[in-house]
Design a protein around this motif. Structure first.
Motif, PDB file in Angstrom:
ATOM      1  N   TYR A 131       0.817  -1.214   0.000  1.00  0.00           N
ATOM      2  CA  TYR A 131       0.000   0.000   0.000  1.00  0.00           C
ATOM      3  C   TYR A 131       0.852   1.266   0.000  1.00  0.00           C
ATOM      4  N   GLY A 155       0.346   3.764  -2.876  1.00  0.00           N
ATOM      5  CA  GLY A 155       0.094   5.165  -2.555  1.00  0.00           C
ATOM      6  C   GLY A 155       0.976   6.094  -3.363  1.00  0.00           C
ATOM      7  N   ALA A 202      -1.989  10.201   4.240  1.00  0.00           N
ATOM      8  CA  ALA A 202      -2.062   8.747   4.371  1.00  0.00           C
ATOM      9  C   ALA A 202      -0.850   8.150   5.071  1.00  0.00           C
ATOM     10  N   ASP A 208     -11.829   3.502   1.309  1.00  0.00           N
ATOM     11  CA  ASP A 208     -10.384   3.715   1.370  1.00  0.00           C
ATOM     12  C   ASP A 208      -9.884   4.025  -0.045  1.00  0.00           C
ATOM     13  N   LYS A 209      -9.169   5.115  -0.206  1.00  0.00           N
ATOM     14  CA  LYS A 209      -8.729   5.550  -1.529  1.00  0.00           C
ATOM     15  C   LYS A 209      -7.769   4.565  -2.181  1.00  0.00           C
ATOM     16  N   ARG A 221      -7.050   4.544  11.707  1.00  0.00           N
ATOM     17  CA  ARG A 221      -6.393   4.056  10.495  1.00  0.00           C
ATOM     18  C   ARG A 221      -7.273   3.023   9.802  1.00  0.00           C
ATOM     19  N   SER A 222      -7.096   2.905   8.499  1.00  0.00           N
ATOM     20  CA  SER A 222      -7.815   1.889   7.742  1.00  0.00           C
ATOM     21  C   SER A 222      -7.247   0.515   8.083  1.00  0.00           C
ATOM     22  N   SER A 274      -5.496  -1.088   4.502  1.00  0.00           N
ATOM     23  CA  SER A 274      -4.285  -0.466   3.955  1.00  0.00           C
ATOM     24  C   SER A 274      -3.367   0.110   5.021  1.00  0.00           C
ATOM     25  N   ILE A 298      -3.531   3.082   6.204  1.00  0.00           N
ATOM     26  CA  ILE A 298      -3.294   4.516   6.034  1.00  0.00           C
ATOM     27  C   ILE A 298      -3.986   5.320   7.138  1.00  0.00           C
ATOM     28  N   HIS A 299      -3.425   6.489   7.419  1.00  0.00           N
ATOM     29  CA  HIS A 299      -3.988   7.404   8.412  1.00  0.00           C
ATOM     30  C   HIS A 299      -5.253   8.038   7.850  1.00  0.00           C
ATOM     31  N   LEU A 300      -6.323   8.021   8.651  1.00  0.00           N
ATOM     32  CA  LEU A 300      -7.598   8.600   8.221  1.00  0.00           C
ATOM     33  C   LEU A 300      -7.948   9.869   8.982  1.00  0.00           C
ATOM     34  N   VAL A 349      -8.146  11.206   1.584  1.00  0.00           N
ATOM     35  CA  VAL A 349      -7.779   9.789   1.540  1.00  0.00           C
ATOM     36  C   VAL A 349      -9.001   8.896   1.327  1.00  0.00           C
TER      37      VAL A 349
END
Length: 453
Positions: free
Chosen positions: A329, A333, A346, A372-373, A419-420, A423, A425-427, A447
């Motif tokens: 990811y 990204g 993210a 989630d993007k 976070r997701s 993935s 990632i920071h949300l 994101v």
């Protein structure tokens, strides 16, 4: 100077105090990224420890040693086979004879059964070319019915021999030999004299023998082949022969995962940990190494999985071996987002600017789900959205099982980061001050993507 330092200190304390007790509209303290979007440079955006890391993989490099008379022409022939990584001239299958060209060509060794044979070590990517195909070329390139000679090249050094690396290769060599014997018999030729045995030791020939015909285009290269060919159907494996249309990969961004025709534990691990749950907008396409026609690939494909990020048919970034979800990811990204505010949010725990463009788009969408993007996993539902007037998207809850919570004590504050789960990632963050005593998930819009119901 002391007065200036004192004033600066007071100002800093005031700022930190403001963030600690800030109202809803200022709960994020990280600065907004303002750098413009630039072309992707994934390698540079990956941590050095990851970008140079060797990933675990299933290796498909094999080698077999083949004797078919003079090694100059044989070496050139094998090098021309797609999927062959290298062909090295050398000596093998001898005993009590020095493995040098000067020694094996001495008259006293002409009929010596312990003399070394001129051979070629063929190193090949078995995910791209089968051993069967190589042995077809081997038999079609010389006359295996001649004993200890090829045409006018007479002596034990010119004998026909196949030196295998394992039992599987030995079985394949015996099978192909039997097939070719049938073809030769039908064409009026006699018994195959090729000796099949296990390789004990390979001695690389002197440097002037390597790539001899490339250095000497008019060099000695007689053709002693019988003219008997294998049928076209036996030249390809069933999966390699399968029609694959790569034209959709020539436009836009795509992910290509090179897998194996045979069992590949790291391919299965990647599917289990990443691909099976992936629902992102950039599609994952599975291919064999022999099914990349029309694509421009830089990364070697002799190990599986090999994961390629492709744009308009050309590789942008590739890596041999298993990618963990975290690594995949991060690479995705960089590939999809580039050096953008979304990437900063993210992966660097950045924060959208208040009332950013994406927020203005997403605050009044029709009924649907925010995803989630990168992974495409559902995260938040419009049924749980409310207007907190903060300038960031706000929800009373996340989709069940879609996020993970982590303590965040940066900037002198006590917060809970979101976070997701897929993935990583920071949300954003979650606060206890939502409507009617419910939580308030304060989420960065950059994101997310929206999917209407």
């Amino acid at each position: 100077m002391k007065n200036i330092s004192f004033i600066t200190a007071i100002a800093l304390v005031s700022v930190l105090t403001f963030y600690a007790v800030a109202p809803k509209s200022t709960e994020y303290s990280a600065a907004r990224t303002t750098s413009a979007q630039t072309p992707n440079d994934i390698e540079a955006m990956m941590p050095k420890s990851q970008s140079t890391e060797k990933m675990p993989a299933t290796t498909h490099l094999e080698s077999i040693v083949l004797g078919a008379g003079c090694f100059w022409g044989a070496e050139k022939r094998y090098q021309a086979i797609p999927g062959v990584v290298d062909a090295i001239s050398g000596y093998a299958d001898g005993k009590n004879v020095s493995a040098t060209y000067r020694e094996i060509t001495k008259k006293k060794h002409k009929n010596n059964v312990n003399n070394h044979a001129e051979v070629v070590k063929v190193i090949f990517n078995s995910a791209k070319v089968s051993l069967e195909t190589i042995l077809h070329s081997y038999y079609e390139g010389h006359n295996p019915t001649q004993l200890n000679r090829q045409g006018n090249d007479v002596g034990t050094q010119y004998r026909s021999t196949i030196l295998t690396s394992n039992e599987q290769q030995n079985a394949i060599a015996l099978k192909i030999t039997a097939q070719y014997q049938t073809l030769l018999t039908d064409a009026g030729y006699g018994k195959i004299e090729t000796k099949i045995s296990s390789l004990t030791e390979f001695f690389e020939a002197e440097q002037y023998h390597q790539d001899y015909l490339a250095k000497n285009p008019r060099g000695y290269c007689p053709d002693h082949s019988t003219g008997v060919k294998f049928t076209a159907d036996t030249d390809e494996t069933k999966l390699a022969n399968k029609k694959i249309d790569n034209s959709p990969l020539l436009k836009g961004k795509h992910i290509v995962v090179i897998e194996s025709e045979n069992y590949c534990p790291y391919c299965e691990k990647f599917k289990k940990n990443v691909a099976n749950d992936y629902k992102g907008t950039i599609a994952i396409n599975f291919r064999l190494a022999s099914q990349l026609k029309g694509l421009t690939i830089k990364t070697e494909t002799w190990a599986t999985p090999t994961i390629l990020f492709i744009q308009d048919g050309k590789e942008v970034f590739g890596k041999q071996g298993y990618m963990s979800p975290e690594y995949f990811y991060k690479a995705l990204g960089a590939f999809k987002l580039g050096k953008s505010e979304a990437f900063n949010v993210a992966f660097d725990e950045g924060t959208d600017g208040r009332f950013c463009k994406e927020y203005e788009i997403f605050k009044n969408t029709p009924d649907g789900v925010f995803i989630d993007k990168l992974s495409g996993a559902p995260l938040f539902d419009t049924n749980d959205r409310f207007n907190s007037k903060s300038g960031w998207l706000s929800f009373t809850k996340a989709v069940d099982g879609s996020v993970i919570e982590k303590p965040d004590n940066r900037y002198g504050m006590v917060r809970t980061e979101i976070r997701s789960k897929t993935s990583g990632i920071h949300l954003g963050h979650v606060f206890p001050d939502g409507p009617n005593g419910q939580p308030r998930f304060c989420i960065n819009a950059t994101v997310l993507e929206f999917r209407a119901r």
